[in-house]
Structures are given as C-alpha cells and as structure tokens.
Design a protein around this motif. Sequence first.
Motif: not given
Length: 563
Positions: A496-497, A504-505, A536-537, A546-551
């Motif tokens: 959502q950046d 957002r949210g 992230r929000h 361990n990066p996540g899907p959004g990363d």
Amino acid sequence: MTIGPGSTAAQDGDRPPVTIFGPDFPFAFDDWITHPSGLGAIPPERHGEEVAVVGAGISGLVAAYELMKLGLKPVLYEASQIGGRLRSAHFEGAPAEIVAELGGMRFPVSSTAFYRYVDLLGLDTRPFPNPLTPASGSTVIDIEGETHYAESTEALPPLFREVASAWADALDTVGFSDIQDAIRARDVTRLKSLWDELVPLWDDRTFYDFVASSEAFSKLSFHHREVFGQVGFGTGGWDSDFPNSMLEIFRVVMTNCDEDQRFVVGGVEQVPWGLWNHAPDQLAHWPAGTTLAKLHHGGTRAGVAAIARDDDGSFAVTDAWGHTARYPAVLVTCQSWLLTTQIDCDESLFSQKMWTALDRTRYMQSSKTFVMVDRPFWKDKDPETGRDVMSMTLTDRLTRGTYLFDHGDDQPGVICLTYSWMSDAMKMLPYPVDQRVRLALGALKKIYPDVDIAQHIIGDPITVSWEADEHFLGAFKGALPGHYRYNQRMYAHFVQDALPAGERGIFLAGDDVSWTPAWVEGAVQTSLNAVWGIMRHFGGGTSADNPGPGDVFAELGPLVLPD
C-alpha cells in the motif's frame, strides 16, 4: 498418517514436488511461515492494539492467528459460522468423524502453506476417493446412456484415453512441462519468464477456446470434446468451466491442484476451529496459553454491517447489532460482493478501479447433497459380474459427480449423491433437500437399476446451494476472459505504499482475491499477504533473513497489463 508437502506421496520419483508456488507470484509462503526467525515483528509500543478481521473462514483465521502471534489483538467478525466454506456438517447421532463436507472437501498436497497448518494441528488426512484412484476402488462413467465400469484408466474404452492424450498434448504446446519443472526447482526467473509470456496470450481466451482450437483436439471429433467436458481430467468433468479464462485452468493443472488430493478425517472445519483454539508456542506480548478463543471470550463478534473512515483516520466498524468499534486497520476476508450488497462500505476506502474489480468478480454456483447410509454397501460384489454394486460415478445426468466415503465396514458410510456446478447446480436451487435426494436417486437408478440406495439411507440428508446463502452469494470465483487486470488489482492491494492515505489500512484476503479461486491455498496465501501488509501498516517489518511477500513484490509481483 498425515501427508503434507515434502512427503513421499507428494513426490514424483526423486524430483522435488510440484507446489502452488506461483505462477503469478512465485513466493515461498510455506518457507516464510516456518522460518525460525518468524514472520516479523511489530513495534512493542503497538502491542495489544486491535485489528478488525471481517470473516472467520480459513483466510480470516490464519491471518488472526498470525497477527496474534505478532502481538496484535485481532477482533473477528462473523455473520454465519466459523470456518466459512470449510464447513463440515455432522449427521445427527452419527460418530464425530462421519461428516458431509459442504464446501472445500479435497485438498491437493501441492497446497503446502495450508498443510503447514494441518500438520501444526496434528490432523489426519487420507486420499480423497476421486475417480480412477485407489481410494475410490472403482469408477463408473455414464455418458449418453452408456455405462463404463473401470478400476483403472486402462480398463476404459479407447475413446477416453484418446481424450486424455489430446489434453496432455494440448498442454505441451504451452510449455506445461517446462513450467512444472520451474515450479519444482523454484526457479523464479525461469518461471516468471514462461508464465508472463502466457498471460497476454490467454487472458482474453476461454477454456473452451483452448480445447477447440488446439491441434490435438482438432484432429478428433466433437464428441471427444464433449466427453472431455462431461468427464474431464483429474477429478471429473470441467464443462462448467468452459467459459472461464484459460489462465485460470493453466494455474490449476500447472500447480497440480487437480491431483493427489486428500480429505481431512473428521472434517476440514477442524482446521479453522483448531486455529481458533490453538495456543502458539511463541507469542509476542501475550502470555503463554493465549488463544484466539480466549482473546474473544469464547465467540466472535456478529457480522459487519458498515465500515467507514473516521475523521481521525481510524476505521469505524459497526456490527449487525449496531455496536461500533474503531480500529487502526481492517482486514476484509468475506466475498467481495458483500462489500456492495451486505456491508455499507465507505466508497472512498477503495479507488474506483478497485471497486470495479471487486464488483466484477464472478462467482460460480455449486450444489451438493449428502446422505448417510447404514454401511458402505457399494463394496458388495455383484454375483454375476464380480464388480462393486456401485462406484464413484461421473455422468452427464443430473447428479454429475457421486462420491462414496467409506469409514469402515462397521461404520455408517456417506454418499455425496450429487456435486454439480453452474447450470447443473441451478437445476437443484428451487427444491428442498428431500426433493433433491429424490432427483439424485432417480438419476442414479438409471445407472444402477438393481441397486436400492434408498433402503440404506439413515438419518436426515444434508444439502447446500452456496449461491442461495446471503453470506456467500456463490461457491467460489470463476474468472472470465479479461479479468486478469481485476485480479491483479485485488491481489496487489496489500502493498500500500503507493496508495493515497485515505485508501491505506484496509486489506483484502480470501480465495477470491487469490489467483487460485476454489482452492484453499489461495485463501491462505492471500491472508499471509495481508499479515505482511498489516505488520507494515503498524510500523513493523520482517527479519532480514526471512523477507516477506511485500518485501519482494516489486521484483516478483504479477505481471501488470496496460489498461
């Protein structure tokens, strides 16, 4: 014995298994949720803050469970019952394991993230009695009044093998084997290259177009295509999906969704209920032994009637009884149509393009009718032929698919008399359960004239038409040609950046947001996407190892087609 990802039964020889790894977004959700570093962390000063979760199906429960582990307090709202379309109906007076699976009932072992939770809860699974599998024992294919009995594919007439061969040849023309090899190897670069070539070529074309225009089927008769639609491949007939986008079918077969399927002994609703009652080993903020059930004092809140944005930027969520609570974030897991038909959702929370995507989601109808019988009589042998007196049945008649569930010779059996979709499901819609049973028995009598199924029925039958349920309005999404752009908007919304602050949210999850509608893995994966977005929000983030899907979404996210 539970068989999940990586097990012997999930392997093809010595090669790694095919899993639902992409193809649109090749991210290893199964690895992310089992990594020793965990999913990430929320700033300690925000621990204990509440997040509204609309819908207590598998997507809502997975998200709530993981958010609780991170130290947030999920507040689940449910208008119907915990489990959503993972609904296991119990027959009155029968042993607990004797159930009718009204929603999801067969789960491919390629659903690796889902099976992580099945295994976490220690649930037992067994092979689903699909046609022409050892679990079914025998299969009867009845089409155009001709009945064929078989205990293996080789026992069927050549026509059926010709259809199966044509389907395999047609898939080879679009790189089926290459894509599966890339999935097995989790070769992200190769997989994205192959899949992203197919997206613009097949977004606007139907399943039937693919079949009819393929060189393999064009060499055969119309009757071959007709048989393919009626009997299909894997688990049965697929003509109900002929109008769907071919991309949707590619995903199903390339990720082995239609193969090596299992059912959960005692009912799949044990998974969402298990998450509701399970105390995780590692919890941020909450004391040991905390469960979702304890955080909710034993029950969810009522269904949501309205979602709005307050002047301070928080979300005002009003339940069916008129109680309004405010939250810094909301996760919506109900089917998207409910945001315009049942929930008064502030229009400014989504862009108009997103509203178009949410509203254009197309749901497929589905009907099932179950009866409990005194014993698995279908295993009795016909004295003249030596065959089973009744078999798992695929037919072009009203019933379409009939499944037999054997719980042991000394236990009641369960028959799914009819499992149908779309127009076939609509034929059942006006009728009460008793009439549905009579219609199914009438159709099966023409296939098994010497078998009196009715004499074995005990207890009350159970039925469902998901399109008639105001809380669902359909069984699952069936994307039409041209819907890829809509799906991409919904799926990518958790990052959502770039969104305006007013959008957002609020997050989306569920199998209808996923690329694999009708398969539980899509619901699980989108819920995990939402967990990353909510983390992230709240100012949190993932561990570096361990990066996540959004990363990784900017690099690996689904192809964006121009408007």
